[in-house]
Structures are given as structure tokens and as C-alpha cells.
Write a protein that holds these residues in place. Structure first.
Motif, short mmCIF file in Angstrom:
data_model
loop_
_atom_site.label_atom_id
_atom_site.label_comp_id
_atom_site.label_asym_id
_atom_site.label_seq_id
_atom_site.Cartn_x
_atom_site.Cartn_y
_atom_site.Cartn_z
N SER A 1 0.82 -1.13 -0.15
CA SER A 1 0.03 0.04 0.06
C SER A 1 0.89 1.17 0.05
O SER A 1 0.54 2.25 -0.62
CB SER A 1 -0.83 -0.07 1.20
OG SER A 1 -1.92 -1.02 1.12
N SER A 2 1.97 1.06 0.68
CA SER A 2 2.81 2.43 0.67
C SER A 2 3.56 2.71 -0.77
O SER A 2 3.63 3.87 -0.80
CB SER A 2 3.86 2.38 1.64
OG SER A 2 4.98 1.13 1.20
N ILE A 3 3.76 1.76 -1.40
CA ILE A 3 4.07 1.92 -2.71
C ILE A 3 3.19 2.57 -3.62
O ILE A 3 3.53 3.45 -4.47
CB ILE A 3 4.87 0.46 -3.30
CG1 ILE A 3 5.78 -0.22 -2.61
CG2 ILE A 3 5.21 0.72 -4.80
CD1 ILE A 3 6.14 -1.47 -2.82
N HIS A 4 1.99 2.12 -3.53
CA HIS A 4 0.95 2.48 -4.39
C HIS A 4 0.69 4.12 -3.93
O HIS A 4 0.38 5.00 -4.61
CB HIS A 4 -0.31 1.75 -4.01
CG HIS A 4 -0.16 0.51 -5.00
ND1 HIS A 4 -0.62 0.47 -6.25
CD2 HIS A 4 -0.28 -0.65 -4.35
CE1 HIS A 4 -0.68 -0.66 -6.68
NE2 HIS A 4 -0.29 -1.47 -5.50
N LEU A 5 0.82 4.35 -2.55
CA LEU A 5 0.67 5.71 -2.20
C LEU A 5 1.63 6.74 -2.55
O LEU A 5 1.56 7.77 -3.21
CB LEU A 5 0.58 6.01 -0.66
CG LEU A 5 0.54 7.23 0.00
CD1 LEU A 5 -0.85 8.07 -0.39
CD2 LEU A 5 0.60 7.44 1.29
N ALA A 6 3.15 6.27 -2.69
CA ALA A 6 4.14 6.84 -3.36
C ALA A 6 4.01 7.06 -4.51
O ALA A 6 4.39 8.34 -5.32
CB ALA A 6 5.43 5.95 -2.99
N ASN A 7 3.23 6.25 -5.44
CA ASN A 7 3.20 6.47 -6.77
C ASN A 7 2.24 7.54 -7.01
O ASN A 7 2.40 8.37 -8.00
CB ASN A 7 2.70 5.06 -7.45
CG ASN A 7 3.52 4.11 -7.75
OD1 ASN A 7 4.89 4.31 -7.73
ND2 ASN A 7 3.31 2.70 -7.77
N LYS A 8 1.04 7.50 -6.20
CA LYS A 8 -0.09 8.58 -6.38
C LYS A 8 0.93 10.23 -6.03
O LYS A 8 0.78 11.10 -6.73
CB LYS A 8 -1.01 8.66 -5.37
CG LYS A 8 -1.77 7.44 -5.68
CD LYS A 8 -2.47 7.60 -7.03
CE LYS A 8 -3.56 6.46 -7.22
NZ LYS A 8 -4.16 6.50 -8.57
N VAL A 9 1.78 10.05 -5.10
CA VAL A 9 2.58 11.39 -4.63
C VAL A 9 3.31 11.75 -5.75
O VAL A 9 3.44 13.07 -6.30
CB VAL A 9 3.30 11.15 -3.33
CG1 VAL A 9 4.14 12.56 -3.24
CG2 VAL A 9 2.19 10.91 -2.12
#
Length: 236
Positions: free
Chosen positions: A56-64
Motif C-alpha cells: 500500500s505504501s508503494i501505491h501511495l508513493a506512486n500517487k504522490v
């Protein structure tokens, strides 16, 4: 010497390139130096979770990394763990503050800032639910008190009582006009959380399905959602 083992992992983030992270070696690591974690309400079972690289943290980083964001925005990541999304925001030159409840999170974040050749980044102690702020101050931790234009998080709804507590915490630290971003791996509490957040004036602006095939960082693949909430207060 530390009584826990670590390793260096590299993760590719869209448009941000490869980010290097110091992580705990596995979920069996534990070392509560002077009982700090226990005094902050972090149990032995949850102690190693902050130090893992979660999908999930990787997906959030992608959004950022890929969303247009005004550099004037004050941004907060809550439950940051290793701080991957915060590191990406920092790399972009955004006004980011990372926060977590674990006493070692700030140390790992400092190391990860150094590994990625970035300047020092703001970090605060922040916890929703039971109030450990006074204990944190006694232990010398800087406690989160400010309000922000954008708050973001990944995989933070994993217990039944969290939706209401998290919504109240977001309200406490949000400006009147603010957004909240969440990557949720379908743990089952997002519906209740959305209703709780609505009570604080937020509405759902975006609900995007996220899917990922098995990979090096996630052998089981990923299925979840990116949820974006907004609140706008019109001053008379």
C-alpha cells in the motif's frame, strides 16, 4: 549494536525512480530499548510492522509522484512507517511532514533520507485513538500539533475501532479546506471510515481500484483502492 537486523531494499516509484530504504529484515525482529515502545502503546506483536515495506505504501508513493501538487500545500503523512511516500514528496520539493507512533520510525526515516541523498525532513509523533501525547513528550518526542492542507496514509484501517478514531484525528489536523488520501488494501473498514469522515464535513471525491500482479515486493499481488476525500468550508 542494534539488537535487530535490517536490510536495504530498492523500490521503483513512478516518475521518482528508484528509492532505497532501510527496512527491518523481517517481521520477527523486536528490540524495545528501555521499554519506549511499550510506554507508547506499541505491543511486541505490532513492534516490527513499522519497518516493513508494505504494498500500500508503494501505491501511495506512486500517487504522490504522479499527481499535480502545489508546493504551497502543507502535507502530512500519518502512520508513515518507513516514510516512502514522504520521501517521494520531499524529493519533489513539497512541504511534507512525516508522522508515526513508533519510537524508531524517526531514526529509520533519517537513515532513508540519507540513503536517497535528500536534505533533512520534518518528523512528528502522531497517534489517533488513545492519547499518548503526554508520554511521548516525557520521552522527548516532538508531538504533532499543526494543521495541514493534505493528509495522506496507507493501510491504516486494520482494527474495528479505527474508523472513528482516525476520522477524528484527521479532522483535528486538517485545515478547513483540506484533502485526505488513503490507499486501503480492502481490509473491510473503509465504508465505516467514509461515514465517520463525512461527519467531519469530508466527502468522497475519488474511488479508484488498484490491482497489481505478484512482484518482488508483494508475492501475493495487490488488490485495494485509492480513496480521496475533500472538505471545503465557505466563509460567509
Amino acid at each position: 549494536m542494534h539488537a535487530y537486523e535490517t536490510r536495504i531494499q530498492t523500490v521503483e516509484v513512478r516518475e521518482a525512480g528508484n528509492m532505497r530504504l532501510r527496512t527491518l529484515a523481517d517481521t520477527q525482529q523486536f528490540h524495545d530499548y528501555k521499554g519506549m515502545a511499550a510506554r507508547l502503546g506499541v505491543s511486541s506483536a505490532t513492534w516490527p510492522l513499522f519497518g516493513q515495506l508494505w504494498p500500500s505504501s508503494i501505491h501511495l508513493a506512486n500517487k504522490v509522484a504522479t499527481r499535480p501538487l502545489d508546493k504551497k500545500l502543507r502535507i502530512l503523512e500519518i502512520g508513515c512507517g518507513l516514510g516512502l511516500a514522504s520521501l517521494v514528496a520531499h524529493q519533489r520539493g513539497l512541504q511534507i511532514t512525516a508522522s508515526d507512533t513508533h519510537p524508531l520510525s524517526s531514526e529509520f526515516l533519517r537513515r532513508n533520507v540519507h540513503l536517497n541523498k535528500l536534505l533533512p525532513m520534518r518528523y512528528k509523533y502522531g497517534r489517533w485513538g488513545k492519547n499518548y501525547n503526554q508520554q511521548a513528550k516525557i520521552l522527548g518526542l516532538e508531538v504533532l500539533e499543526s494543521r495541514f492542507d493534505l493528509i495522506m496514509a496507507s493501510d491504516v484501517l486494520y482494527e474495528p475501532d479505527m474508523p472513528g478514531d482516525l476520522a477524528a484525528f484527521i479532522d483535528q489536523h486538517s485545515e478547513p479546506n483540506a484533502e485526505f488520501w488513503l490507499v486501503d488494501p480492502n481490509r473491510g473498514y473503509a465504508g465505516r471510515f467514509g461515514k465517520a469522515l463525512q461527519e467531519h464535513g469530508f466527502e468522497l471525491l475519488e474511488n479508484t481500484e488498484l490491482k497489481e500482479d505478484p512482484s518482488e515486493h508483494n508475492a501475493k499481488g495487490f488488490s485495494g483502492r485509492f480513496l480521496r476525500y475533500g472538505r471545503q468550508v465557505v466563509h460567509q
